[in-house]
Design an enzyme around this catalytic site. Structure first.
Site, short mmCIF file in Angstrom:
data_model
loop_
_atom_site.label_atom_id
_atom_site.label_comp_id
_atom_site.label_asym_id
_atom_site.label_seq_id
_atom_site.Cartn_x
_atom_site.Cartn_y
_atom_site.Cartn_z
N GLU A 203 -6.42 -7.92 -1.69
CA GLU A 203 -7.01 -7.95 -0.36
C GLU A 203 -8.51 -7.75 -0.50
OE1 GLU A 203 -5.37 -5.52 2.69
OE2 GLU A 203 -3.28 -6.02 2.20
N GLU B 83 0.83 -1.20 0.00
CA GLU B 83 0.00 0.00 0.00
C GLU B 83 0.87 1.26 0.00
OE1 GLU B 83 -2.44 -0.86 3.47
OE2 GLU B 83 -4.05 -1.55 2.18
#
Length: 588
Positions: A239, A163
């Protein structure tokens, strides 16, 4: 699933390719340090029975190297064995070594000895940071490289950073990570992950990284955004958030399994690959829980159940069966043996008490002109006592990270809590002032990773800094369990079933055979718990979590011993074990 020693996994124009044929990844996240190693195979096998063909895991640097230069890759952090079991169970593996992982894990996976280095610019091309990262990646990739699919192993994808587009845009940093990873012999495709928000996807982009997304809803919209920024190759949700985590003081989070299953169906119907986060969450054993701070500091609870398809204790939930039905619409699923949930043994045992438990694992660190932060006292110090003399009277103000018991002349007079804001306490003249400070979890996301912990600056009395010297003692929390188990007991410390902390409490009980247990913490205040020397983690009356999961492999046939170190006070000085877990009142 079949593989040969020369199997190849690549990215094509529209699909992942396994030996040249289109292949869809249906994966689930499972973090090996959050699962007892004797249960790895059970949890991986159950994931396969749900219809998954891959297991994804983060690699927590601070789990492998909590002290600089003292690298571990055995026991609960034997990544090689974990990847080998995945292969033996006929599945692929996705590895995400970070070095930053978030994951609601202590300090986002970065060691405190690294994040406390003066001037260190984390997650950047800072040469000092990259020098340390290089050493870490060399060790991790030495484990991963021989276990890649083209060498007969399980690994098909390796992720770079995590991320990153939500944090920075240092392309030199990403280039260095890619270069180091390739130089270490990693030949499988490399990926990035970010939320499907344009600036995040672009900030974290690198020409050699295949873009993937992280999201839990609005599937069509998210996939469309991802496709705009990854015009070729397969779409993948790295995810797929099917649950959520809990903070102390909040409600237990769950998601409606029918809604999650419908979103999973949309993903698979669109032809996307997926990694379910989490398929099995596990537990923040010991002191590994993280924290979040988006204006208010909130530490994570010990359970990382995450409302996963496979529960913290390995139970196949309604979400498991709903997901399995969805997956069966899009891919083959294996037969599912008959299973049924079984209750854990229900029993209780009276505690005996040990006085002054903190003194059993305490170290005098000397005197300081100004109070040092915990990181200045060593890696992963979570409990320390700061003492100074207050010559004058005044109103005490102190900045603590994260929780402090304040005493005057040895008598506790109040508590300071970061999570509910600053408080003040009156202090008379001529007293000895002590603050016992606990670090309750390191922030795992955004800019506050690596922040100083402990007593931050000198406390103020009526706005004037309290002068030193400050005498500091640190407590080795992991060592407390055995220390209390070995110490002499005192009958006088438990009165009418109650015990005032700090106090050590221990109880023995018998089992006919090893078994999962659920330790009831509802009658206790705040502290730490062990079973047969295994550090279960933290408990706190604040909730929502009211039981601690005890993995069956840490129990034994015959005599077992549970130990707690209670820092505040127990209203029920009894070790009770319940049939089912109690993670708190649910909120969707």
């Amino acid at each position: 699933m079949t593989r040969t020693a020369d199997s190849r996994f690549t990215i094509g124009e529209t699909d992942f390719l396994l030996d040249g044929a289109p292949h869809r990844i249906i994966s689930g996240a499972m973090h090996y340090p959050r699962v007892h190693p004797e249960l790895w195979r059970d949890r991986i096998r159950k994931a396969r029975l749900m219809g998954l063909n891959a297991i994804e895991t983060y690699v927590a640097w601070n789990a492998h190297e909590p002290v600089k230069g003292e690298w571990r890759e055995d026991g609960d952090v034997d990544l090689g064995r974990f990847l080998d079991i995945i292969a033996e169970e006929g599945m692929h593996a996705i590895v995400r070594p970070g070095p930053y992982i978030c994951a609601e894990w202590h300090n986002g996976g970065l060691p405190t000895w690294l994040t406390s280095s003066p001037g260190m610019r984390l997650r950047s091309s800072d040469p000092a940071y990259l020098a340390e990262v290089t050493g870490f990646l060399e060790k991790v990739n030495a484990i991963i490289a021989p276990r890649q699919i083209d060498r007969g192993g399980s690994v098909i994808l390796v992720q770079i950073e995590n991320e990153y587009g939500a944090y920075g845009a240092d392309k030199d940093y990403l280039e260095a990570l890619v270069r180091q990873t390739r130089a270490a012999g990693i030949t499988v495709p490399l990926t990035q992950v970010d939320q499907p928000i344009p600036h995040m996807l672009e900030n974290g982009a690198h020409p050699e990284l295949h873009k993937t997304g992280s999201f839990g809803g609005r599937v069509d919209e998210r996939l469309a955004t991802l496709r705009e920024h990854q015009p070729t190759g397969p779409l993948m949700c790295m995810e797929f958030w099917c649950g959520w985590f809990d903070h102390w003081g909040e409600k237990h989070h769950t998601t409606t399994f029918a809604d999650s299953a419908a979103d999973l169906d949309r993903l698979l119907a669109a032809g996307a690959s997926v990694n379910i986060y989490m398929v099995h969450g596990g537990t923040n054993f010991g002191l590994t829980n993280g924290a979040n701070d988006s204006g208010r500091y909130l530490p994570l609870v010990t359970s990382y159940d995450y409302d996963s398809p496979i529960s913290e204790s390995g139970e196949l939930t309604a979400k498991f069966h709903a997901f399995r039905e969805v997956i069966a619409k899009h891919a083959p699923v294996p037969g599912l043996p008959e299973t049924s949930a079984t209750d854990a043994p229900v029993l209780s045992a009276a505690f005996e008490a040990v006085a002054d438990p903190l003194s059993l694992a305490i170290a005098d660190r000397g005197a300081f002109d100004a109070p040092p932060a915990l990181d200045e006292l060593g890696p992963d110090v979570v409990l320390a006592e700061y003492t100074a003399d207050a010559a004058d009277a005044g109103l005490l103000e102190a900045k603590v990270r994260d929780y402090a018991w304040v005493s005057r002349d040895g008598v506790q007079v109040g508590i300071l809590q970061r999570s509910i804001g600053d408080l003040t306490l009156p202090v008379p003249a001529g007293v000895r002032l002590s603050l016992l400070i606990e670090e309750t979890g390191r922030v795992n996301y955004d800019e506050k990773i690596g922040e100083a912990k402990g007593l931050i600056g000198a406390p103020l009395l009526d706005g004037v800094p309290l002068p030193g010297p400050w005498r500091v003692r640190t407590i080795d929390v992991p060592a407390l369990g055995q220390a209390v188990a070995d110490a002499a007991a005192s009958d006088a410390l438990i009165v009418n079933g109650r015990a005032t902390g700090p106090v050590g409490l221990r109880a023995s009980f018998d089992l006919m055979e090893p078994a999962d247990l659920f330790l009831d913490t509802s009658g206790w205040g705040k502290g730490f718990a062990w079973m047969n020397g295994f550090f279960l983690g933290r408990y706190w009356r604040r909730g929502p979590q009211r039981t601690l999961y005890v993995p069956g492999p840490v129990t034994r046939n015959g005599r077992n011993e549970v130990v707690i170190v209670e820092l505040e006070g127990a209203t029920d000085a009894t070790a009770r074990f319940l049939a089912r877990p109690d993670l708190g009142h649910e909120v969707e």
